[in-house]
Design a protein around this motif. Structure first.
Motif, PDB file in Angstrom:
ATOM      1  N   TYR A   1     -90.044 -13.047  -3.601  1.00 51.81           N
ATOM      2  CA  TYR A   1     -89.716 -11.654  -3.899  1.00 51.81           C
ATOM      3  C   TYR A   1     -90.989 -10.826  -4.019  1.00 51.81           C
ATOM      4  CZ  TYR A   1     -84.956 -13.221  -4.858  1.00 51.81           C
ATOM      5  OH  TYR A   1     -83.702 -13.760  -4.750  1.00 51.81           O
ATOM      6  N   GLU A   2     -90.906  -9.591  -3.504  1.00 53.93           N
ATOM      7  CA  GLU A   2     -92.059  -8.684  -3.540  1.00 53.93           C
ATOM      8  C   GLU A   2     -91.994  -7.725  -4.726  1.00 53.93           C
ATOM      9  OE1 GLU A   2     -93.172  -7.538   0.872  1.00 53.93           O
ATOM     10  OE2 GLU A   2     -90.984  -7.460   0.600  1.00 53.93           O
ATOM     11  N   TYR A   3     -90.791  -7.492  -5.233  1.00 52.39           N
ATOM     12  CA  TYR A   3     -90.594  -6.545  -6.334  1.00 52.39           C
ATOM     13  C   TYR A   3     -89.626  -7.169  -7.328  1.00 52.39           C
ATOM     14  CZ  TYR A   3     -90.473  -1.807  -8.368  1.00 52.39           C
ATOM     15  OH  TYR A   3     -90.612  -0.711  -9.188  1.00 52.39           O
ATOM     16  N   LEU A   4     -90.012  -7.179  -8.599  1.00 53.35           N
ATOM     17  CA  LEU A   4     -89.184  -7.750  -9.651  1.00 53.35           C
ATOM     18  C   LEU A   4     -88.785  -6.665 -10.649  1.00 53.35           C
ATOM     19  CD1 LEU A   4     -91.196 -11.019 -10.466  1.00 53.35           C
ATOM     20  CD2 LEU A   4     -89.376 -10.698  -8.770  1.00 53.35           C
ATOM     21  N   VAL A   5     -87.510  -6.587 -10.936  1.00 53.54           N
ATOM     22  CA  VAL A   5     -86.994  -5.666 -11.939  1.00 53.54           C
ATOM     23  C   VAL A   5     -86.544  -6.486 -13.141  1.00 53.54           C
ATOM     24  CG1 VAL A   5     -85.252  -3.935 -12.488  1.00 53.54           C
ATOM     25  CG2 VAL A   5     -86.263  -4.014 -10.195  1.00 53.54           C
ATOM     26  N   GLY A   6     -87.314  -6.425 -14.217  1.00 52.30           N
ATOM     27  CA  GLY A   6     -86.913  -7.080 -15.446  1.00 52.30           C
ATOM     28  C   GLY A   6     -86.090  -6.131 -16.287  1.00 52.30           C
ATOM     29  N   TYR A   7     -85.491  -6.630 -17.351  1.00 52.01           N
ATOM     30  CA  TYR A   7     -84.695  -5.729 -18.181  1.00 52.01           C
ATOM     31  C   TYR A   7     -85.349  -5.525 -19.541  1.00 52.01           C
ATOM     32  CZ  TYR A   7     -82.480  -9.815 -20.488  1.00 52.01           C
ATOM     33  OH  TYR A   7     -82.229 -10.967 -21.177  1.00 52.01           O
ATOM     34  N   SER A   8     -85.185  -4.321 -20.049  1.00 51.96           N
ATOM     35  CA  SER A   8     -85.775  -3.961 -21.333  1.00 51.96           C
ATOM     36  C   SER A   8     -84.700  -3.378 -22.239  1.00 51.96           C
ATOM     37  CB  SER A   8     -86.920  -2.960 -21.143  1.00 51.96           C
ATOM     38  OG  SER A   8     -86.455  -1.798 -20.490  1.00 51.96           O
ATOM     39  N   LEU A   9     -84.830  -3.669 -23.502  1.00 49.99           N
ATOM     40  CA  LEU A   9     -83.937  -3.142 -24.519  1.00 49.99           C
ATOM     41  C   LEU A   9     -84.782  -2.584 -25.653  1.00 49.99           C
ATOM     42  CD1 LEU A   9     -81.413  -6.112 -24.641  1.00 49.99           C
ATOM     43  CD2 LEU A   9     -81.111  -3.956 -23.440  1.00 49.99           C
ATOM     44  N   THR A  10     -84.203  -1.712 -26.450  1.00 50.33           N
ATOM     45  CA  THR A  10     -84.951  -1.238 -27.612  1.00 50.33           C
ATOM     46  C   THR A  10     -84.829  -2.259 -28.741  1.00 50.33           C
ATOM     47  OG1 THR A  10     -83.042   0.005 -28.444  1.00 50.33           O
ATOM     48  CG2 THR A  10     -84.615   1.184 -27.053  1.00 50.33           C
ATOM     49  N   LYS A  11     -85.789  -2.213 -29.635  1.00 53.79           N
ATOM     50  CA  LYS A  11     -85.734  -3.083 -30.798  1.00 53.79           C
ATOM     51  C   LYS A  11     -84.509  -2.729 -31.638  1.00 53.79           C
ATOM     52  CE  LYS A  11     -90.731  -3.413 -30.564  1.00 53.79           C
ATOM     53  NZ  LYS A  11     -92.038  -3.051 -31.144  1.00 53.79           N
ATOM     54  N   LYS A  12     -84.132  -3.614 -32.522  1.00 53.67           N
ATOM     55  CA  LYS A  12     -82.912  -3.406 -33.308  1.00 53.67           C
ATOM     56  C   LYS A  12     -82.902  -2.019 -33.926  1.00 53.67           C
ATOM     57  CE  LYS A  12     -81.239  -7.543 -32.660  1.00 53.67           C
ATOM     58  NZ  LYS A  12     -80.010  -7.776 -31.894  1.00 53.67           N
ATOM     59  N   SER A  13     -81.787  -1.329 -33.733  1.00 57.86           N
ATOM     60  CA  SER A  13     -81.710   0.056 -34.174  1.00 57.86           C
ATOM     61  C   SER A  13     -81.643   0.156 -35.694  1.00 57.86           C
ATOM     62  CB  SER A  13     -80.473   0.733 -33.567  1.00 57.86           C
ATOM     63  OG  SER A  13     -79.307  -0.005 -33.861  1.00 57.86           O
ATOM     64  N   ASN A  14     -82.182   1.264 -36.189  1.00 57.77           N
ATOM     65  CA  ASN A  14     -82.098   1.578 -37.614  1.00 57.77           C
ATOM     66  C   ASN A  14     -80.649   1.968 -37.927  1.00 57.77           C
ATOM     67  OD1 ASN A  14     -82.132   2.911 -40.124  1.00 57.77           O
ATOM     68  ND2 ASN A  14     -84.272   3.484 -39.851  1.00 57.77           N
ATOM     69  N   PRO A  15     -79.978   1.238 -38.832  1.00 60.27           N
ATOM     70  CA  PRO A  15     -78.554   1.517 -39.096  1.00 60.27           C
ATOM     71  C   PRO A  15     -78.305   2.890 -39.695  1.00 60.27           C
ATOM     72  CG  PRO A  15     -79.428  -0.027 -40.732  1.00 60.27           C
ATOM     73  CD  PRO A  15     -80.487   0.135 -39.665  1.00 60.27           C
ATOM     74  N   PHE A  16     -79.379   3.568 -40.113  1.00 56.76           N
ATOM     75  CA  PHE A  16     -79.214   4.885 -40.727  1.00 56.76           C
ATOM     76  C   PHE A  16     -79.778   6.005 -39.842  1.00 56.76           C
ATOM     77  CE2 PHE A  16     -79.725   1.719 -44.141  1.00 56.76           C
ATOM     78  CZ  PHE A  16     -78.465   1.825 -44.713  1.00 56.76           C
TER      79      PHE A  16
END
Length: 371
Positions: A150-165
């Motif tokens: 593969y010439e191009y790789l798309v990884g996935y990103s998520l945000t850190k655990k959200s602040n419940p407030f």
């Protein structure tokens, strides 16, 4: 009435497609154990608060082959330069560069990354951001996919655990997860439609063959527009469907910062007709659908006995898509977070859509954009 409902129906079909695509797209475990050289390139502006954590993540990488870390100072006004230079004196794998010495035909992050690419020793390149968190096997897992050609790789990103407030961080986490789920589903067409600079990679050879970022100077971003350019040129692209390659990005707690970030994304989406007209039509249809919902409800042109079932179907399909994707990504999303996202999504789409047409008001890390 059918004309007014057309975007609604198309959007529901899009949701159904992504649900099915994510169900049938299986995770793939690749264990090639390559040992070729890899350059990790990171553009950094005012990153002193995050640099120490990033450095520890880079030092913890378990990759067995040659590796270099190119940290490009993008005109920082804090201690970023000093931190990198001190590190480079003690570890030869780290290299300090300044974007001021880059191609003057490019601006901001694209200039920084382009300069880093030009100074890299290796053909295989990985990219992330200074405020992201990486697992110890991030490089080795991404390298496994490179070894398949593969010439191009798309990884996935998520945000850190959200602040419940904090509603902004909750919305951000659900929204980014939904975008990543759709990105994963779009891989059904052999290559994903979108990418994030927080987690991607491509070969140096591909970069120069395509013409680099000079072909996308009229875009803000360096990720999805460049990916679409590579798709147009028939590059061999893959979504890295492996949990270990997940990158966690920073949370946004201020609504103004979050909206400004997303307005930059939408500004680029508005121009994707230049590269991928089909993808652009899908995005445009989705936007038209969202701005038409208040009109459909309050104009009474469409009877409520039709509108209410359609809205309930939309709610069901979006929740189903989020559940399917969160399971595939081994993420936990509570229903109340989804409801918050659902309630805010329509005004959010309308606001960032309007903001994207006023590009001179959009800022990134204290700098006004001008294209």
């Amino acid at each position: 009435m059918l004309f007014l409902l057309a975007p609604f129906i198309i959007y529901l079909l899009i949701l159904l497609f992504f649900c099915i695509a994510n169900l049938i797209f299986k995770s793939r475990e690749v264990t090639a154990n390559p040992n070729f050289g890899i350059s990790i390139i990171i553009a950094i502006r005012d990153g002193e608060k995050s640099l120490e954590d990033l450095i520890q993540d880079l030092l913890s990488q378990d990759y067995i082959g040659p590796i270099e870390f190119i940290l490009v100072d993008d005109e920082s006004t804090d201690n970023t330069k000093k931190i990198i230079l001190d590190l480079a004196q003690n570890d030869s794998r780290f290299k300090y560069l300044s974007s001021k010495n880059g191609d003057q035909n490019l601006k901001f992050k694209k200039r920084a990354l382009d300069f880093g690419i030009s100074k890299s020793k290796f053909n295989y390149l990985l990219f992330t951001d200074v405020d992201c968190s990486l697992s110890s096997d991030w490089v080795s897992r991404m390298a496994n996919y490179f070894s398949l050609g593969y010439e191009y790789l798309v990884g996935y990103s998520l945000t850190k655990k959200s602040n419940p407030f904090n509603i902004t961080s909750i919305f951000q986490r659900v929204d980014l997860l939904m975008l990543m789920i759709m990105c994963r589903g779009s891989s059904y067409f052999s290559a994903p439609w979108a990418s994030s600079g927080q987690n991607q990679g491509f070969t140096k050879e591909l970069y120069y063959k395509i013409g680099g970022f000079l072909k996308i100077t009229h875009f803000f971003g360096d990720d999805t527009p460049f990916l679409q350019l590579c798709r147009k040129n028939k590059a061999n692209i893959s979504f890295v469907n492996n949990f270990s390659t997940q990158v966690l990005s920073r949370q946004e707690f201020k609504i103004s910062n979050f909206l400004s970030q997303r307005a930059r994304w939408v500004f680029d989406a508005n121009q994707l007709w230049r590269i991928n007209i089909i993808f652009y039509i899908i995005l445009l249809t989705t936007f038209i659908f969202y701005i038409s919902i208040p009109f459909l409800f309050f104009s009474f042109i469409v009877p409520l006995k039709i509108m209410i079932p359609l809205v309930m179907l939309k709610l069901f399909l979006e929740w189903a898509l989020l559940r399917i994707g969160s399971i595939k990504f081994s993420e936990k999303i509570i229903f109340m977070d989804f409801i918050i996202w659902e309630l805010l999504h329509i005004p959010y789409i309308i606001i960032v859509g309007i903001m994207s047409f006023f590009k001179n008001t959009i800022k990134w890390r204290g700098r006004n954009f001008s294209i």
